[in-house]
Motif scaffolding. Sequence first.
Motif, PDB file in Angstrom:
ATOM      1  N   LYS A  29      15.440  11.801  -6.318  1.00 42.84           N
ATOM      2  CA  LYS A  29      16.333  11.707  -5.166  1.00 42.84           C
ATOM      3  C   LYS A  29      15.616  12.127  -3.887  1.00 42.84           C
ATOM      4  N   SER A  30      14.812  13.177  -3.979  1.00 44.20           N
ATOM      5  CA  SER A  30      14.060  13.657  -2.822  1.00 44.20           C
ATOM      6  C   SER A  30      12.979  12.658  -2.411  1.00 44.20           C
ATOM      7  N   LEU A  31      12.244  12.147  -3.406  1.00 44.64           N
ATOM      8  CA  LEU A  31      11.159  11.209  -3.122  1.00 44.64           C
ATOM      9  C   LEU A  31      11.686   9.908  -2.537  1.00 44.64           C
ATOM     10  N   SER A  32      12.720   9.349  -3.128  1.00 48.76           N
ATOM     11  CA  SER A  32      13.243   8.056  -2.679  1.00 48.76           C
ATOM     12  C   SER A  32      13.940   8.146  -1.324  1.00 48.76           C
ATOM     13  N   ALA A  33      14.332   9.352  -0.918  1.00 49.90           N
ATOM     14  CA  ALA A  33      15.022   9.524   0.359  1.00 49.90           C
ATOM     15  C   ALA A  33      14.066   9.714   1.531  1.00 49.90           C
ATOM     16  N   LYS A  34      12.786   9.912   1.259  1.00 51.11           N
ATOM     17  CA  LYS A  34      11.833  10.156   2.332  1.00 51.11           C
ATOM     18  C   LYS A  34      11.696   8.933   3.235  1.00 51.11           C
ATOM     19  N   ALA A  35      11.706   9.176   4.525  1.00 48.34           N
ATOM     20  CA  ALA A  35      11.647   8.084   5.500  1.00 48.34           C
ATOM     21  C   ALA A  35      10.385   7.246   5.346  1.00 48.34           C
ATOM     22  N   GLU A  36       9.275   7.878   4.959  1.00 46.94           N
ATOM     23  CA  GLU A  36       8.000   7.167   4.864  1.00 46.94           C
ATOM     24  C   GLU A  36       7.968   6.143   3.742  1.00 46.94           C
ATOM     25  N   VAL A  46       0.846  -1.201   0.000  1.00 46.73           N
ATOM     26  CA  VAL A  46       0.000   0.000   0.000  1.00 46.73           C
ATOM     27  C   VAL A  46       0.877   1.245   0.000  1.00 46.73           C
ATOM     28  N   ASN A  47       1.961   1.183   0.753  1.00 43.39           N
ATOM     29  CA  ASN A  47       2.882   2.309   0.832  1.00 43.39           C
ATOM     30  C   ASN A  47       3.545   2.586  -0.515  1.00 43.39           C
ATOM     31  N   LYS A  48       3.960   1.520  -1.222  1.00 49.52           N
ATOM     32  CA  LYS A  48       4.610   1.700  -2.521  1.00 49.52           C
ATOM     33  C   LYS A  48       3.618   2.222  -3.563  1.00 49.52           C
TER      34      LYS A  48
END
Length: 260
Positions: free
Chosen positions: A232-239, A169-171
């Motif tokens: 880079k910003s999206l893939s680095a998000k902790a969530e 669901v998160n992906k």
Amino acid sequence: MRTIYKRRSSLLLLFFICVATYANAAERYYYQIKVYHFKTTAQEDRLDKYLQNAYLPAMHRMGIKNIGVFKPVVIDTADKRIYVLTPFREWSQLENADRRLAEDAQYVIDGIDYIDAAYNDAAYTRLETIVLKAFPKMVAPAVPDLNAAKVDRVYELRSYESPSEKYNVNKVHMFNDGDEVGLFKRLNFNAVFYAEVLAGSHMPNLMYMTTFNSKQDRDKHWDAFSSDPEWKSLSAKAEFQHNVSKAEILFLHPAAYSDF
């Protein structure tokens, strides 16, 4: 009286939100991917003849368009495969497709060699079926805008398995609300579809297909994607960490008779 009016207004607003939500959900396509596993050249020839002369024409008569037929770029001689992607505007189309095929007299005639194959001379060794539902961010399939000859094109089918339903669901959320789909669109990946897998042998899972004029064109696009600041910003998000446990990448060529 004013309180009653407010309640009625709230109920009407809720009603219209529900209707809009339902309408949006109804617009999302369903996809069926059939994977024909086979071993011999004779089986491949029979499958090609069936798909080209019986299945695609019959589906077109039903109003189902833009059916993709693909073969792996690198052939696994131990497990040869043909992939067939069929888009359905509504669930009822998918649910009733087999029945409608059986009722199509021309289909039965055109596909007789496949349909009536003997038990010890079937056109395939195994048939795998995957059912998917389009993402909200891309509710319908698209015919890719490519100018290369079919034989040179590369269709990339990606499958992302998650360690649990929650991570899946998160992906999916990352693709939609995180706008990973929008990033692919901005970088001109020519996507055919993005979808969550409802039923298949690998779950929980999502799949999508992007398209390119050549392998070199594909590599150039992915280099741009990997270095893009938004990615880079999206893939680095902790969530969004740890939401993929296994990724499978298939490079496919369209069959000469494929709709795209």
